[in-house]
Scaffold this motif. Structure first.
Motif, PDB file in Angstrom:
ATOM      1  N   CYS A   9       4.332   1.459   4.847  1.00 16.32           N
ATOM      2  CA  CYS A   9       4.410   2.309   3.603  1.00 16.32           C
ATOM      3  C   CYS A   9       5.408   1.515   2.753  1.00 16.32           C
ATOM      4  N   THR A  10       4.842   1.613   1.494  1.00 14.08           N
ATOM      5  CA  THR A  10       5.628   1.087   0.388  1.00 14.08           C
ATOM      6  C   THR A  10       6.280   2.028  -0.641  1.00 14.08           C
ATOM      7  N   PRO A  11       7.246   1.741  -1.423  1.00 11.80           N
ATOM      8  CA  PRO A  11       7.847   2.922  -2.264  1.00 11.80           C
ATOM      9  C   PRO A  11       6.875   3.756  -2.998  1.00 11.80           C
ATOM     10  N   ASP A  12       5.800   3.117  -3.019  1.00 16.21           N
ATOM     11  CA  ASP A  12       4.808   4.048  -4.004  1.00 16.21           C
ATOM     12  C   ASP A  12       3.971   5.070  -2.899  1.00 16.21           C
ATOM     13  N   HIS A  13       4.372   5.189  -1.869  1.00 10.65           N
ATOM     14  CA  HIS A  13       4.070   6.053  -0.955  1.00 10.65           C
ATOM     15  C   HIS A  13       2.390   5.864  -0.523  1.00 10.65           C
ATOM     16  N   VAL A  14       1.974   4.635  -0.587  1.00  5.00           N
ATOM     17  CA  VAL A  14       0.601   4.358  -0.216  1.00  5.00           C
ATOM     18  C   VAL A  14       0.866   3.631   1.107  1.00  5.00           C
ATOM     19  N   HIS A  16      -0.871   1.070   3.760  1.00  2.04           N
ATOM     20  CA  HIS A  16      -1.203  -0.160   3.209  1.00  2.04           C
ATOM     21  C   HIS A  16      -1.725  -0.947   4.626  1.00  2.04           C
ATOM     22  N   HIS A  51       9.415  -3.986  -0.233  1.00  3.54           N
ATOM     23  CA  HIS A  51      10.167  -3.056   0.282  1.00  3.54           C
ATOM     24  C   HIS A  51       9.443  -1.955   0.719  1.00  3.54           C
ATOM     25  N   GLY A  52       9.894  -1.120   1.847  1.00  2.96           N
ATOM     26  CA  GLY A  52       9.092  -0.107   2.365  1.00  2.96           C
ATOM     27  C   GLY A  52       9.705  -0.032   3.571  1.00  2.96           C
TER      28      GLY A  52
END
Length: 77
Positions: A9-14, A16, A51-52
């Motif tokens: 999970c990345t900071p954009d809450h997706v 991956h 990041h994530g």
């Protein structure tokens, strides 16, 4: 044997990446997750910093542990 899912999970809450493995316990899941996280970091090493988190979920898809990618990147650099 319990199944554990590794979710990037990345900071954009997706989400991956999602990978599931059958492992005997949470300790083995943490060891496997560190390997997955290291591979992800190696792939992104030439691009911008990643990041994530890599979240570890149980069979009910409930989070049981989390690896912060920036902390792991600092440890292996």
């Amino acid at each position: 044997m319990p199944a554990y899912r590794f979710r990037l999970c990345t900071p954009d809450h997706v989400s991956h990446l999602s990978e599931q493995r059958e492992l005997p316990d949470l300790r083995q899941a943490m060891i496997a997750a560190h390997g997955v996280a290291r591979r992800v970091l190696r792939r992104h090493r030439l691009s911008t910093p990643l990041h994530g988190t890599l979240d570890i979920e149980d069979e009910a898809q409930q989070p049981v542990a989390r690896i912060l990618l920036t902390d792991l990147a600092r440890q292996i650099s």
